[in-house]
Scaffold this active site. Sequence first.
Site, mmCIF file in Angstrom:
data_model
loop_
_atom_site.group_PDB
_atom_site.id
_atom_site.type_symbol
_atom_site.label_atom_id
_atom_site.label_comp_id
_atom_site.label_asym_id
_atom_site.label_seq_id
_atom_site.Cartn_x
_atom_site.Cartn_y
_atom_site.Cartn_z
ATOM 1 N N ASP A 8 -8.219 6.913 6.908
ATOM 2 C CA ASP A 8 -7.672 6.084 5.829
ATOM 3 C C ASP A 8 -8.478 4.777 5.756
ATOM 4 O OD1 ASP A 8 -4.281 5.337 4.844
ATOM 5 O OD2 ASP A 8 -6.109 4.296 4.292
ATOM 6 N N GLU A 103 -8.031 8.548 1.527
ATOM 7 C CA GLU A 103 -7.317 9.102 2.668
ATOM 8 C C GLU A 103 -7.485 10.621 2.726
ATOM 9 O OE1 GLU A 103 -2.579 9.018 3.691
ATOM 10 O OE2 GLU A 103 -3.333 7.988 1.942
HETATM 11 P P1 TTP Z 1 -3.383 2.677 0.984
HETATM 12 O O1 TTP Z 1 -4.296 3.448 1.890
HETATM 13 O O2 TTP Z 1 -1.933 2.942 1.058
HETATM 14 O O3 TTP Z 1 -3.578 1.122 1.241
HETATM 15 P P2 TTP Z 1 -4.881 0.300 1.547
HETATM 16 O O4 TTP Z 1 -6.064 1.173 1.752
HETATM 17 O O5 TTP Z 1 -5.043 -0.737 0.474
HETATM 18 O O6 TTP Z 1 -4.511 -0.463 2.868
HETATM 19 P P3 TTP Z 1 -4.381 0.116 4.359
HETATM 20 O O7 TTP Z 1 -5.421 -0.613 5.162
HETATM 21 O O8 TTP Z 1 -3.012 -0.217 4.797
HETATM 22 O O9 TTP Z 1 -4.641 1.589 4.280
HETATM 23 O O10 TTP Z 1 -3.805 2.891 -0.518
HETATM 24 C C1 TTP Z 1 -5.157 3.062 -0.912
HETATM 25 C C2 TTP Z 1 -5.400 2.394 -2.241
HETATM 26 O O11 TTP Z 1 -4.534 2.941 -3.226
HETATM 27 C C3 TTP Z 1 -5.141 0.916 -2.246
HETATM 28 O O12 TTP Z 1 -6.267 0.169 -1.818
HETATM 29 C C4 TTP Z 1 -4.754 0.640 -3.662
HETATM 30 C C5 TTP Z 1 -4.127 1.922 -4.143
HETATM 31 N N1 TTP Z 1 -2.661 1.792 -4.186
HETATM 32 C C6 TTP Z 1 -2.048 1.399 -5.392
HETATM 33 O O13 TTP Z 1 -2.719 1.195 -6.393
HETATM 34 N N2 TTP Z 1 -0.680 1.265 -5.424
HETATM 35 C C7 TTP Z 1 0.098 1.465 -4.319
HETATM 36 O O14 TTP Z 1 1.330 1.297 -4.388
HETATM 37 C C8 TTP Z 1 -0.541 1.875 -3.079
HETATM 38 C C9 TTP Z 1 0.265 2.091 -1.833
HETATM 39 C C10 TTP Z 1 -1.911 2.011 -3.080
HETATM 40 MG MG MG Z 2 -5.973 2.833 3.001
#
Ligand code: TTP
Ligand code: MG
Length: 360
Positions: A8, A103
Site C-alpha cells: 500500500d 494497493e
Molecule cells: P489509502 O491507501 O487509503 O490512503 P493513502 O495512500 O492516502 O494513505 P496511507 O499511507 O494511509 O495508505 O488510499 C489511497 C488513495 O486513494 C489516497 O491517496 C486518496 C484516495 N482516497 C480517496 O480519494 N478517498 C478516500 O476516502 C480514501 C480512503 C482514499
Molecule cells: Mg495508501
Amino acid sequence: MRKIIHIDMDAFFASVEQRDDKSLQGKPIAVGSSGKRGVISTASYEARKYGIRSAMPSQIAIKKCPQLIFVPPRYDVYKSVSTQIRQIFLEYTDLVEPLSLDEAYLDVTTNFKNIPFAIDVAKEIKERIFQTTQLTASAGVSINKFLAKIASDYNKPNGLFIIGPKKAEKFVESLPIERFFGIGEKTATKMHQMNIFTGKDLKDRSEDFLISNFGKLGKTYFLNARAIDNRSVISNRQRKSLGVEWTFTEDVSSLLQVENELITICEELANRITKSKFKSRTITLKLKFEDFSILTRSKTLPCDIEELLVLVESSREILSQIDFAQKVRLIGVSVNANEKGEDVFNVDRQMVIPFEEDRG
Ligand code: TTP
Ligand code: MG
C-alpha cells in the site's frame, strides 16, 4: 503455507503531489478542494498530525490546521504511477490482485525470481518502487490476505512488517476488533456491548454465537480470530459495477436540474462502458438527500446496457418513480454485473472515477 504480501503506497495522492512540487515537501497538504463542500481525498503525513484524514470535509480540516495547503487532484498522474507499480509486482508473480490504484495483494508462495523468503520479495519490491517512482510504499507479509493487510498498516509510512505463521494466532488475539476485516463502527459498537474488544474475546465466542449475531460475516470473524483466511489472491478479478456520481454544489430541489445532471452522468457512464466493454443488464440510480440519507433503486433489462439512450431512459424511468420529499445532494448512476460491490470513487464535487478502472 502461502506467502502473501500486501502493498500500500503511503499517503498516495499527497506523496505524488509532494514529489512533483518541491515547495510542498515537508508541509501539511491535502488533496482536494478547499471549497464549502469540498472533501479531502488524502492528506500528507505532516497534515495527519493535525488529525486530518481522508473523506474529511475540507472546512473541518481548515479549522484543525489553518495553514493546510490544498492541491487539486491529478488522476492521470496517479493512474500512471499505479501502472508503474503494477508492472513491478508482475515481475515477481502473476497472482496480483489490485484493490485500488495504490494497493494490491500478491501471492509470492512461488515467485518468478525464486526468492525463498517473502520478506525479501517485499523488501525488493519496496526498493524497486522507490527507484522507479521516488515514492514509498508499506508492505505487510503474512500467511493470508487478512493478516498481510493488517501488517502493511502496522509500520506506516515506509513500513515493512511480517506476521509469521508461529506468531499469527497470538498476534490476532491481541488485535482490537476494529482492525478485523468487515468490522466497521456499527459492528464494533455491537461487539463492545457484548464485551468483545479484542481478537481473544472474539476467539472465545462460539461459531454459532457469531453467526447468529453477525450473520455470514460471523463465520469470517470466527476463522479470522484463529488467523485463518482462505481467500485466494485473485488476479484480474472481474469488475462488479461501474458508476459515475455527482455531488451538487448546492443541494437542489428542482427535478429539472436533477434530470439535466442525470444526462451528463449517463454520458460519462456510457463512455466508460464503451471503453471497458463492461457487460451489465442492471442499472442503479442513487440519490443522496440533504440529510445524507441514501436511496438506491435498480432496474434489470432484458439485454446488455450499452447505449446512452438506454441509460438515460432507464434512469429517468427510475427517477420518475421516486418521491422527492427532500432536496438532493448527490446523484449517481451505475451499472451492475451483479447486485454486490460498488466500484466508484467517492470524491466530492468531482466526476467520480471508478476505483479500479482497468479491472476485468
Ligand atoms: P489509502 O491507501 O487509503 O490512503 P493513502 O495512500 O492516502 O494513505 P496511507 O499511507 O494511509 O495508505 O488510499 C489511497 C488513495 O486513494 C489516497 O491517496 C486518496 C484516495 N482516497 C480517496 O480519494 N478517498 C478516500 O476516502 C480514501 C480512503 C482514499
Ligand atoms: Mg495508501
